[in-house]
Design a protein around this motif. Structure first.
Motif, PDB file in Angstrom:
ATOM      1  N   GLY A 137       4.325  11.173  11.653  1.00 62.83           N
ATOM      2  CA  GLY A 137       3.561  10.597  12.756  1.00 62.83           C
ATOM      3  C   GLY A 137       2.097  10.363  12.427  1.00 62.83           C
ATOM      4  O   GLY A 137       1.591   9.246  12.565  1.00 62.83           O
ATOM      5  N   PRO A 138       1.372  11.412  11.984  1.00 62.92           N
ATOM      6  CA  PRO A 138      -0.036  11.184  11.631  1.00 62.92           C
ATOM      7  C   PRO A 138      -0.227  10.168  10.513  1.00 62.92           C
ATOM      8  O   PRO A 138      -1.226   9.446  10.486  1.00 62.92           O
ATOM      9  CB  PRO A 138      -0.508  12.578  11.194  1.00 62.92           C
ATOM     10  CG  PRO A 138       0.412  13.519  11.887  1.00 62.92           C
ATOM     11  CD  PRO A 138       1.728  12.831  11.926  1.00 62.92           C
ATOM     12  N   CYS A 139       0.736  10.101   9.573  1.00 60.65           N
ATOM     13  CA  CYS A 139       0.613   9.138   8.467  1.00 60.65           C
ATOM     14  C   CYS A 139       0.650   7.704   8.995  1.00 60.65           C
ATOM     15  O   CYS A 139      -0.159   6.854   8.614  1.00 60.65           O
ATOM     16  CB  CYS A 139       1.718   9.356   7.446  1.00 60.65           C
ATOM     17  SG  CYS A 139       1.527  10.877   6.497  1.00 60.65           S
ATOM     18  N   PHE A 140       1.611   7.429   9.882  1.00 60.86           N
ATOM     19  CA  PHE A 140       1.694   6.085  10.435  1.00 60.86           C
ATOM     20  C   PHE A 140       0.500   5.791  11.344  1.00 60.86           C
ATOM     21  O   PHE A 140      -0.016   4.670  11.360  1.00 60.86           O
ATOM     22  CB  PHE A 140       3.004   5.909  11.199  1.00 60.86           C
ATOM     23  CG  PHE A 140       4.189   5.684  10.304  1.00 60.86           C
ATOM     24  CD1 PHE A 140       4.291   4.523   9.550  1.00 60.86           C
ATOM     25  CD2 PHE A 140       5.191   6.637  10.189  1.00 60.86           C
ATOM     26  CE1 PHE A 140       5.373   4.306   8.708  1.00 60.86           C
ATOM     27  CE2 PHE A 140       6.273   6.436   9.347  1.00 60.86           C
ATOM     28  CZ  PHE A 140       6.373   5.264   8.599  1.00 60.86           C
ATOM     29  N   ALA A 141       0.079   6.792  12.101  1.00 60.54           N
ATOM     30  CA  ALA A 141      -1.107   6.603  12.935  1.00 60.54           C
ATOM     31  C   ALA A 141      -2.330   6.330  12.062  1.00 60.54           C
ATOM     32  O   ALA A 141      -3.180   5.489  12.381  1.00 60.54           O
ATOM     33  CB  ALA A 141      -1.339   7.841  13.798  1.00 60.54           C
ATOM     34  N   PHE A 142      -2.388   7.045  10.939  1.00 59.94           N
ATOM     35  CA  PHE A 142      -3.482   6.837   9.989  1.00 59.94           C
ATOM     36  C   PHE A 142      -3.471   5.405   9.450  1.00 59.94           C
ATOM     37  O   PHE A 142      -4.496   4.728   9.386  1.00 59.94           O
ATOM     38  CB  PHE A 142      -3.349   7.850   8.855  1.00 59.94           C
ATOM     39  CG  PHE A 142      -4.304   7.638   7.718  1.00 59.94           C
ATOM     40  CD1 PHE A 142      -5.658   7.783   7.915  1.00 59.94           C
ATOM     41  CD2 PHE A 142      -3.838   7.291   6.456  1.00 59.94           C
ATOM     42  CE1 PHE A 142      -6.541   7.596   6.864  1.00 59.94           C
ATOM     43  CE2 PHE A 142      -4.716   7.084   5.414  1.00 59.94           C
ATOM     44  CZ  PHE A 142      -6.061   7.243   5.624  1.00 59.94           C
ATOM     45  N   TYR A 143      -2.285   4.928   9.079  1.00 60.09           N
ATOM     46  CA  TYR A 143      -2.192   3.568   8.546  1.00 60.09           C
ATOM     47  C   TYR A 143      -2.588   2.544   9.597  1.00 60.09           C
ATOM     48  O   TYR A 143      -3.321   1.589   9.328  1.00 60.09           O
ATOM     49  CB  TYR A 143      -0.779   3.270   8.055  1.00 60.09           C
ATOM     50  CG  TYR A 143      -0.621   1.821   7.649  1.00 60.09           C
ATOM     51  CD1 TYR A 143       0.073   0.935   8.457  1.00 60.09           C
ATOM     52  CD2 TYR A 143      -1.214   1.342   6.494  1.00 60.09           C
ATOM     53  CE1 TYR A 143       0.196  -0.389   8.111  1.00 60.09           C
ATOM     54  CE2 TYR A 143      -1.102   0.023   6.140  1.00 60.09           C
ATOM     55  CZ  TYR A 143      -0.399  -0.845   6.950  1.00 60.09           C
ATOM     56  OH  TYR A 143      -0.308  -2.162   6.605  1.00 60.09           O
ATOM     57  N   LEU A 144      -2.097   2.718  10.829  1.00 61.10           N
ATOM     58  CA  LEU A 144      -2.421   1.763  11.883  1.00 61.10           C
ATOM     59  C   LEU A 144      -3.916   1.741  12.165  1.00 61.10           C
ATOM     60  O   LEU A 144      -4.479   0.693  12.502  1.00 61.10           O
ATOM     61  CB  LEU A 144      -1.644   2.104  13.155  1.00 61.10           C
ATOM     62  CG  LEU A 144      -0.132   1.895  13.075  1.00 61.10           C
ATOM     63  CD1 LEU A 144       0.536   2.371  14.361  1.00 61.10           C
ATOM     64  CD2 LEU A 144       0.202   0.420  12.830  1.00 61.10           C
ATOM     65  N   PHE A 159       4.876  14.663   2.947  1.00 62.45           N
ATOM     66  CA  PHE A 159       3.545  14.103   3.191  1.00 62.45           C
ATOM     67  C   PHE A 159       3.091  13.215   2.028  1.00 62.45           C
ATOM     68  O   PHE A 159       2.542  12.133   2.232  1.00 62.45           O
ATOM     69  CB  PHE A 159       2.541  15.235   3.409  1.00 62.45           C
ATOM     70  CG  PHE A 159       1.138  14.753   3.650  1.00 62.45           C
ATOM     71  CD1 PHE A 159       0.742  14.304   4.893  1.00 62.45           C
ATOM     72  CD2 PHE A 159       0.215  14.728   2.608  1.00 62.45           C
ATOM     73  CE1 PHE A 159      -0.542  13.854   5.114  1.00 62.45           C
ATOM     74  CE2 PHE A 159      -1.067  14.271   2.811  1.00 62.45           C
ATOM     75  CZ  PHE A 159      -1.457  13.833   4.074  1.00 62.45           C
ATOM     76  N   PHE A 160       3.314  13.691   0.786  1.00 62.05           N
ATOM     77  CA  PHE A 160       2.952  12.869  -0.370  1.00 62.05           C
ATOM     78  C   PHE A 160       3.704  11.540  -0.359  1.00 62.05           C
ATOM     79  O   PHE A 160       3.147  10.484  -0.670  1.00 62.05           O
ATOM     80  CB  PHE A 160       3.244  13.626  -1.666  1.00 62.05           C
ATOM     81  CG  PHE A 160       2.132  14.524  -2.109  1.00 62.05           C
ATOM     82  CD1 PHE A 160       0.859  14.007  -2.328  1.00 62.05           C
ATOM     83  CD2 PHE A 160       2.342  15.882  -2.316  1.00 62.05           C
ATOM     84  CE1 PHE A 160      -0.169  14.824  -2.752  1.00 62.05           C
ATOM     85  CE2 PHE A 160       1.315  16.698  -2.730  1.00 62.05           C
ATOM     86  CZ  PHE A 160       0.050  16.187  -2.942  1.00 62.05           C
ATOM     87  N   PHE A 161       4.974  11.582  -0.001  1.00 62.02           N
ATOM     88  CA  PHE A 161       5.776  10.355   0.069  1.00 62.02           C
ATOM     89  C   PHE A 161       5.204   9.408   1.136  1.00 62.02           C
ATOM     90  O   PHE A 161       5.089   8.203   0.918  1.00 62.02           O
ATOM     91  CB  PHE A 161       7.226  10.709   0.399  1.00 62.02           C
ATOM     92  CG  PHE A 161       8.111   9.517   0.589  1.00 62.02           C
ATOM     93  CD1 PHE A 161       8.598   8.808  -0.501  1.00 62.02           C
ATOM     94  CD2 PHE A 161       8.446   9.090   1.870  1.00 62.02           C
ATOM     95  CE1 PHE A 161       9.399   7.702  -0.318  1.00 62.02           C
ATOM     96  CE2 PHE A 161       9.253   7.986   2.056  1.00 62.02           C
ATOM     97  CZ  PHE A 161       9.737   7.288   0.964  1.00 62.02           C
ATOM     98  N   ALA A 162       4.859   9.969   2.284  1.00 60.55           N
ATOM     99  CA  ALA A 162       4.320   9.143   3.362  1.00 60.55           C
ATOM    100  C   ALA A 162       2.974   8.534   2.983  1.00 60.55           C
ATOM    101  O   ALA A 162       2.707   7.360   3.255  1.00 60.55           O
ATOM    102  CB  ALA A 162       4.185   9.984   4.637  1.00 60.55           C
ATOM    103  N   ILE A 163       2.117   9.335   2.356  1.00 62.00           N
ATOM    104  CA  ILE A 163       0.794   8.820   1.994  1.00 62.00           C
ATOM    105  C   ILE A 163       0.900   7.767   0.906  1.00 62.00           C
ATOM    106  O   ILE A 163       0.127   6.811   0.857  1.00 62.00           O
ATOM    107  CB  ILE A 163      -0.153   9.963   1.571  1.00 62.00           C
ATOM    108  CG1 ILE A 163      -1.619   9.546   1.775  1.00 62.00           C
ATOM    109  CG2 ILE A 163       0.058  10.358   0.130  1.00 62.00           C
ATOM    110  CD1 ILE A 163      -2.018   9.346   3.191  1.00 62.00           C
ATOM    111  N   SER A 164       1.888   7.903   0.018  1.00 60.17           N
ATOM    112  CA  SER A 164       2.096   6.879  -1.011  1.00 60.17           C
ATOM    113  C   SER A 164       2.476   5.550  -0.369  1.00 60.17           C
ATOM    114  O   SER A 164       1.992   4.482  -0.759  1.00 60.17           O
ATOM    115  CB  SER A 164       3.187   7.321  -1.985  1.00 60.17           C
ATOM    116  OG  SER A 164       2.822   8.497  -2.648  1.00 60.17           O
ATOM    117  N   GLY A 165       3.361   5.614   0.616  1.00 57.45           N
ATOM    118  CA  GLY A 165       3.726   4.389   1.330  1.00 57.45           C
ATOM    119  C   GLY A 165       2.551   3.790   2.068  1.00 57.45           C
ATOM    120  O   GLY A 165       2.363   2.564   2.091  1.00 57.45           O
ATOM    121  N   THR A 166       1.723   4.662   2.634  1.00 53.88           N
ATOM    122  CA  THR A 166       0.543   4.189   3.346  1.00 53.88           C
ATOM    123  C   THR A 166      -0.416   3.471   2.405  1.00 53.88           C
ATOM    124  O   THR A 166      -0.930   2.397   2.707  1.00 53.88           O
ATOM    125  CB  THR A 166      -0.180   5.375   4.011  1.00 53.88           C
ATOM    126  OG1 THR A 166       0.704   6.006   4.927  1.00 53.88           O
ATOM    127  CG2 THR A 166      -1.424   4.917   4.739  1.00 53.88           C
TER     128      THR A 166
END
Length: 335
Positions: free
Chosen positions: A19-26, A66-73
């Motif tokens: 959730g925070p990763c996608f919110a961060f990207y947006l 988290f690392f996977f999510a941030i890489s996608g971001t």
């Protein structure tokens, strides 16, 4: 993540991690042009996550997510920024074909919706107009392959516009070309800028009359002959023309005078001034300042003979030759 990892289910932990990763990207999607800030923030998050993995081994799985999510971001950020930069560049190129670089640059990065007329509305401005075209272009076009002429256009104008950007960093100019002919308008918005406009115009003129012919010779293996006329004065400059096809242009005497001065340089070739370097013919205003900027080569004044400027005292400058020999030939030409 520190809270949800130990105390809630893995499913909940994953949701809260992503959730925070996608919110961060947006959130950064709106400001993805700030590359440095994004990079620093991303590295800080990664180091914090690494520290959490070391200090809390039971959260290694969540940290990996988290690392996977941030890489996608980061990947989405880089792709979005590249598309953003390409769109800005295309917008700038389109605007630059209609108005000066400094105005096009401001409109490109502005968040406001500015009408083009407001950006560069037509009004009286002090201008320096430079006119130049190639000698014997029709003969060249008839005897050479069209692809070769197109390649020559590309090489010549790439050099010209690169030198314009270098010698006039203020961006206060507008250049328009058609086949072998180019008209460049240098301008100032206030009376205090007159001397700066003249110096910038002369600095580019010196390059156009000395370095550029040599660079074209090196790259294309041919001597490209052209002459240059430079005139100064007030002109009605700005976006003008049909409502649906407005472009920057100038109304007034100055561009016509620059064209006549260029014709004067062309006529001098038939009087013994035909060589590989351009003849630069300047009006009284530009000629008075030429000695301060055109410090290499020679210059001489003489009465013009071309239509509409006949009898006016103009100045000839060229980057090679001897002043004494030139003055002698000018006297013979005038006689």
């Amino acid at each position: 993540m520190v809270y949800w990892g130990p105390y809630e289910s893995r499913t909940t932990a994953l949701i809260v991690t992503f959730g925070p990763c996608f919110a961060f990207y947006l959130s950064v999607f709106r400001i993805y042009k700030y590359t440095r800030e994004f990079t620093v923030f991303t590295l800080a998050c990664c180091f914090a996550n690494l520290a959490l993995m070391i200090t809390r081994p039971e959260l290694v799985g969540e940290a990996g997510v988290f690392f996977f999510a941030i890489s996608g971001t980061v990947t989405l950020f880089l792709v979005s920024r590249r598309l953003f930069a390409e769109s800005l560049l295309e917008k700038f190129r389109n605007l630059r074909s209609l108005q000066p670089s400094i105005v096009a640059r401001r409109l490109t990065v502005s968040d406001k919706s500015l009408a083009e007329d407001e950006a560069f509305s037509a009004r009286d401005r002090f201008t320096v107009c430079l006119s130049s075209d190639w000698r014997n272009y029709q003969e060249m076009a008839g005897s050479r392959d069209g692809r070769m002429i197109s390649r020559l256009f590309e090489v010549y104008y790439n050099i010209v516009f690169a030198e314009l950007a270098r010698t006039v960093p203020s961006g206060r100019y507008y250049a328009d070309w058609t086949a072998d002919e180019i008209m460049i308008i240098f301008y100032g918005d206030t009376d205090e800028e007159r001397e700066t406009v003249i110096k910038e115009a002369l600095a580019f003129t010196r390059t156009l009359a000395s370095d550029i012919p040599e660079r074209v010779q090196e790259e294309m293996g041919l001597t490209l002959k052209y002459d240059i006329g430079v005139a100064a004065g007030m002109g009605y400059l700005g976006l003008q023309g049909p409502r649906e096809r407005r472009k920057t242009t100038i109304a007034g005497e100055v561009p016509g005078t620059a064209k006549r001065l260029e014709t004067e340089g062309k006529e001098l070739r038939s009087s013994g001034f035909d060589n590989e370097y351009p003849n630069v013919v300047m009006d009284e205003i530009i000629g008075a300042s030429a000695a301060q900027v055109l410090d290499q080569g020679w210059q001489a004044s003489f009465p013009a003979g071309a239509k509409n400027i006949k009898g006016r005292q103009v100045t000839l400058w060229r980057c090679s030759g001897t002043a004494q020999h030139t003055l002698l030939r000018l006297a013979r030409a005038a006689a």
